[in-house]
Scaffold this active site. Structure first.
Site, PDB file in Angstrom:
ATOM      1  N   SER A  40       0.823  -1.209   0.000  1.00 44.06           N
ATOM      2  CA  SER A  40       0.000   0.000   0.000  1.00 44.06           C
ATOM      3  C   SER A  40       0.857   1.259   0.000  1.00 44.06           C
ATOM      4  CB  SER A  40      -0.891   0.000   1.243  1.00 44.06           C
ATOM      5  OG  SER A  40      -0.064   0.094   2.390  1.00 44.06           O
ATOM      6  N   CYS A  41       2.191   1.114   0.029  1.00 43.57           N
ATOM      7  CA  CYS A  41       3.020   2.309   0.206  1.00 43.57           C
ATOM      8  C   CYS A  41       3.889   2.658  -0.992  1.00 43.57           C
ATOM      9  CB  CYS A  41       3.885   2.141   1.450  1.00 43.57           C
ATOM     10  SG  CYS A  41       2.897   1.793   2.905  1.00 43.57           S
ATOM     11  N   PHE A  42       4.827   1.795  -1.357  1.00 40.22           N
ATOM     12  CA  PHE A  42       5.771   2.166  -2.427  1.00 40.22           C
ATOM     13  C   PHE A  42       5.060   2.612  -3.714  1.00 40.22           C
ATOM     14  CE2 PHE A  42       9.656  -0.501  -0.817  1.00 40.22           C
ATOM     15  CZ  PHE A  42       9.756   0.346   0.264  1.00 40.22           C
TER      16      PHE A  42
END
Ligand code: UGA
Length: 440
Positions: free
Chosen positions: A265-267
């Site tokens: 969900s981040c990079f």
């Protein structure tokens, strides 16, 4: 201190660890059922060690959970930990941050005392000063820097080791609008070992540190994936290359694993948001765009390798080991396995899958298009091809006797000696000898 945490995603719920330092933490959200579960010590996400922290906090009377915003009135510090998802064009959607800032302000209108509003959600530079503060000021009728403080305090924990990372941070970044706000956060973290460096800065810089961190790590992975693709052509082995590179103290060994690419969900979300912000600022984000392009092409390279190994995939039984975007989580957001499965289905392969934790999430995505198996052994039985997509220990240490098919390993975790003993074909992106008849 009395702390209110808004948003019980990975970052928010992990702030329950602050109870270990004697702080009173109240989780605040809109979902009544979720709030009730947290109040009983049930974590809304799978994260090793987290439920123990929740239960210990509840037992000490330090952890509470509610949907009632009036708890903000009594708080010393309010953390904003709501989601900042990507819009279709890659830009960041701040609607949850705005709604929550407004709700905080409304409660502050009716209460006294100095409070500090802390942004922990990943937000682009300028969000704290240009979105959060004006919204809180408008709703509360109070003035930042006089009546209340504001900070940006990014979080660097990894899913799957969130509790450990929170308790043992590489750094604590305290971006504040003034020294009074910074002092409150500094006191809040005073129980943490002084060996963890504190970085005091302004809020814009703190926001950028978070993006710089994630974009750099994503860039290292894409860099190694590009190198892997070149390695394969020249029969050079990317794993040996990365190991040797990592020994150079200027480079370091982490985040150099080539393979199926980065998910989660981040990079992907953060690199896309930074690209969009750069364009808005008139800066051409050429490098970051390539980072995403390389990452987007890695799952397709896995499927190419599958075709080169067993030919046309129509009606072939392909077993996917691992669905989560990484090990020790049930999170499937932007998981590389999802992209590989979609491509295999387009090529009419018969896909079977197993994951130790992410089966429920995957069922919701693939419904009856994929056969979900109860164990890895059942998954690989009679397969024409096995593809490893997640670096779970369960697969690393797997007994290979039930596999009679080539293995394509997107994470390079199985011991090549064990595979060689079974006489199986074992391939991956950027491996020496993929197509020279020998085994890596
Ligand atoms: C990442 C950062 O590592 C955290 O510091 C940050 O706090 C977090 O994002 C966030 O912004 O909230 P996370 O997404 O949990 O943490 O997972 P990572 O361990 O960073 O892995 C991300 C992806 O990269 C996974 O799909 C993993 O398989 C892949 N990866 C990782 C590689 O392909 N190669 C590597 O060498 C390392």
């Amino acid at each position: 201190m009395k702390i209110v945490v808004i948003g019980a995603g990975y970052v928010g719920i992990t702030l329950s660890c602050l109870t270990e330092f004697g702080h009173e933490v109240t989780m605040l959200g809109r979902d009544k059922e979720k709030a009730a579960r947290i109040a009983r010590g049930v974590s809304p996400i799978y994260e090793p060690g987290l439920e123990e922290v929740l239960r210990a906090g509840i037992k000490k009377g330090l952890l509470k959970s509610t949907t009632d915003y009036s708890v903000v009135k009594d708080a010393d510090v309010i953390f904003i930990c709501v989601g900042t998802p990507s819009r279709d064009d890659g830009s960041i959607d701040l609607s949850q941050v705005e709604t929550c800032s407004k709700s905080i302000g409304e409660q502050m209108r009716e209460s006294g005392g100095y409070k500090v509003v802390v942004v922990k959600s990943t937000c682009l530079p300028g969000t704290t000063t240009d979105v959060v503060i004006p919204t809180v000021e408008k709703a509360s009728g109070k003035k930042a820097g006089e009546d209340f403080g504001a900070c940006m305090n990014p979080e660097f924990l990894r899913e799957g080791s969130g509790v450990y990372d929170f308790m043992n941070p590489d750094k604590i970044v305290i971006g504040g609008i003034d020294s009074a706000s910074q002092k409150v956060l500094s006191d809040l973290y005073s129980g943490f070992d002084q060996k963890f460096p504190r970085i005091f800065t302004d809020t814009n810089t703190a926001e950028m540190i978070k993006y710089g961190n994630n974009a750099m790590l994503a860039t290292r992975i894409s860099f190694m994936n590009e190198l892997a693709n070149i390695c394969e052509h020249y029969h050079a082995d990317v794993k040996e290359v990365s190991r040797a590179m990592g020994i150079d103290s200027r480079i370091g060994p982490k985040f150099l694993n080539a393979g199926a690419g980065f998910g989660g969900s981040c990079f992907p979300k953060d690199v896309k948001a930074l690209i969009s912000a750069a364009k808005k600022a008139g800066v051409k984000p050429s490098l970051l765009e390539e980072v995403m392009k390389i990452n987007d092409s890695q799952p397709e390279r896995m499927v190419d390798l599958a075709e080169k190994t067993i030919g046309d995939l129509t009606d072939k039984k392909v077993s996917i080991l691992g669905l989560a975007f990484k090990s020790d989580t049930d999170d499937m957001r932007d998981s590389r396995s999802t992209v590989v499965i979609q491509s295999l289905l387009r090529k009419h392969a018969k896909v079977r899958a197993y994951d130790p934790k992410a089966m429920e999430n995957a069922r919701g995505m693939f419904d009856n298009m994929v056969t979900f198996c109860a164990s890895k052994e059942e998954c690989v039985k009679d397969a024409d091809l096995v593809m490893v997509m997640t670096e779970w220990d369960e697969f690393k240490n797997m007994e290979l006797s039930s596999i009679n098919a080539p293995i394509i390993d997107g994470r390079r975790i199985i011991d090549p000696e064990k595979v060689a003993q079974r006489g199986l074909v074992y391939r991956g992106i950027g491996w020496k000898d993929n197509f020279r008849g020998g085994r890596p």
